[in-house]
Motif scaffolding. Structure first.
Motif, PDB file in Angstrom:
ATOM      1  N   PHE A  50       0.862  -1.176   0.000  1.00 51.82           N
ATOM      2  CA  PHE A  50       0.000   0.000   0.000  1.00 51.82           C
ATOM      3  C   PHE A  50       0.899   1.226   0.000  1.00 51.82           C
ATOM      4  N   ASN A  51       0.719   2.095  -0.987  1.00 53.78           N
ATOM      5  CA  ASN A  51       1.625   3.230  -1.212  1.00 53.78           C
ATOM      6  C   ASN A  51       3.028   2.679  -1.492  1.00 53.78           C
ATOM      7  N   ALA A  52       3.103   1.857  -2.534  1.00 55.38           N
ATOM      8  CA  ALA A  52       4.295   1.073  -2.851  1.00 55.38           C
ATOM      9  C   ALA A  52       5.556   1.904  -3.020  1.00 55.38           C
ATOM     10  N   ALA A  53       5.447   3.112  -3.516  1.00 53.08           N
ATOM     11  CA  ALA A  53       6.648   3.931  -3.724  1.00 53.08           C
ATOM     12  C   ALA A  53       7.410   4.122  -2.421  1.00 53.08           C
ATOM     13  N   PHE A  54       6.700   4.267  -1.316  1.00 49.92           N
ATOM     14  CA  PHE A  54       7.326   4.457  -0.004  1.00 49.92           C
ATOM     15  C   PHE A  54       8.110   3.213   0.391  1.00 49.92           C
ATOM     16  N   ASP A  55       7.451   2.057   0.407  1.00 50.60           N
ATOM     17  CA  ASP A  55       8.099   0.815   0.841  1.00 50.60           C
ATOM     18  C   ASP A  55       9.255   0.436  -0.090  1.00 50.60           C
ATOM     19  N   ARG A  56       9.035   0.564  -1.394  1.00 52.11           N
ATOM     20  CA  ARG A  56      10.085   0.213  -2.359  1.00 52.11           C
ATOM     21  C   ARG A  56      11.315   1.101  -2.182  1.00 52.11           C
ATOM     22  N   SER A  57      11.080   2.378  -1.976  1.00 48.21           N
ATOM     23  CA  SER A  57      12.198   3.305  -1.793  1.00 48.21           C
ATOM     24  C   SER A  57      13.020   2.940  -0.557  1.00 48.21           C
ATOM     25  N   PHE A  58      12.352   2.608   0.546  1.00 49.19           N
ATOM     26  CA  PHE A  58      13.080   2.225   1.753  1.00 49.19           C
ATOM     27  C   PHE A  58      13.843   0.918   1.539  1.00 49.19           C
ATOM     28  N   PHE A  59      13.249  -0.037   0.809  1.00 47.18           N
ATOM     29  CA  PHE A  59      13.958  -1.278   0.505  1.00 47.18           C
ATOM     30  C   PHE A  59      15.220  -1.002  -0.298  1.00 47.18           C
ATOM     31  N   LEU A  60      15.096  -0.200  -1.355  1.00 45.62           N
ATOM     32  CA  LEU A  60      16.252   0.096  -2.207  1.00 45.62           C
ATOM     33  C   LEU A  60      17.370   0.759  -1.417  1.00 45.62           C
ATOM     34  N   HIS A  61      17.013   1.682  -0.545  1.00 39.28           N
ATOM     35  CA  HIS A  61      18.037   2.354   0.249  1.00 39.28           C
ATOM     36  C   HIS A  61      18.656   1.417   1.288  1.00 39.28           C
ATOM     37  N   ALA A  62      17.852   0.523   1.846  1.00 43.39           N
ATOM     38  CA  ALA A  62      18.394  -0.452   2.807  1.00 43.39           C
ATOM     39  C   ALA A  62      19.399  -1.372   2.114  1.00 43.39           C
ATOM     40  N   VAL A  63      19.094  -1.772   0.887  1.00 45.00           N
ATOM     41  CA  VAL A  63      20.023  -2.618   0.135  1.00 45.00           C
ATOM     42  C   VAL A  63      21.302  -1.841  -0.176  1.00 45.00           C
ATOM     43  N   ALA A  64      21.145  -0.605  -0.623  1.00 43.89           N
ATOM     44  CA  ALA A  64      22.321   0.200  -0.972  1.00 43.89           C
ATOM     45  C   ALA A  64      23.246   0.380   0.230  1.00 43.89           C
ATOM     46  N   ARG A  65      22.668   0.556   1.411  1.00 43.46           N
ATOM     47  CA  ARG A  65      23.490   0.717   2.618  1.00 43.46           C
ATOM     48  C   ARG A  65      24.137  -0.605   3.027  1.00 43.46           C
TER      49      ARG A  65
END
Length: 191
Positions: free
Chosen positions: A120-135
């Motif tokens: 729900f509100n996928a852009a939010f969750d996806r963005s946090f996932f991508l940043h968690a992976v990058a870190r």
């Protein structure tokens, strides 16, 4: 702003629009889906962190596996802003011994095989996932390549609700209410 001619044509056109949306939803119902919910230390994926993660796999409309975990933010959890703890109803002590993101990702990665991610509100969750992976990526090796780095498109029930319902707001609680679903008492990824 473009005119919604179907709405202007009256209730018959609106009924047809809702019927089309229901057919589309039925198509998704039969696909393997992985529902994802994150709770975070704030709203900015560049500086804030995932502190709770809920993942559930659905096949033919039934939940076949679910995992929920607290996630250690990578810094002293007592430093998390009080407002983030309050909205997520978390105690920093819950996070002190929690695993890091990469440890939990290796646990949930098999759930994504052959499934479409949904949030729900996928852009939010996806963005946090991508940043968690990058870190995490330079520090730790993942057992599997993260699914969301590929061409996977995320399904967003919030976007679907916007195309079907005329609401003042599109928070999860608004959509749950208009759909007649049971209300969640807590704001947490585990529900």
């Amino acid at each position: 702003m473009p005119i919604d001619f179907e709405w202007a044509l009256g209730p018959e056109a609106e009924t047809q629009r809702v019927a089309r949306a229901a057919r589309e939803a039925t198509r998704w119902y039969n696909m393997p889906l992985v529902s994802i919910d994150v709770e975070t230390t704030g709203l900015d994926p560049y500086k804030d962190r995932i502190i709770e993660l809920g993942v559930a796999r659905f096949e033919d409309g039934f939940c076949v596996n679910q995992i929920s975990r607290f996630i250690h933010p990578g810094f002293d959890p007592r430093m998390i802003d009080a407002s983030a703890l309050k909205v997520n109803k978390l105690d920093p002590r819950d996070l002190m011994t929690a695993p890091q993101f990469y440890e939990v990702y290796n646990e949930i990665a098999p759930m994504f095989e052959g499934a479409y991610p949904l949030a729900f509100n996928a852009a939010f969750d996806r963005s946090f996932f991508l940043h968690a992976v990058a870190r995490s990526w330079p520090v730790r090796a993942f057992a599997q390549l993260p699914f969301f780095l590929g061409p996977a498109r995320w399904i967003d029930p919030c976007a679907m609700a916007r195309s079907v319902f005329d609401l003042w707001g599109y928070r999860l609680s608004d959509v749950v209410r208009v759909c007649g679903l049971p209300k969640r008492e807590k704001h947490e990824a585990r529900h």
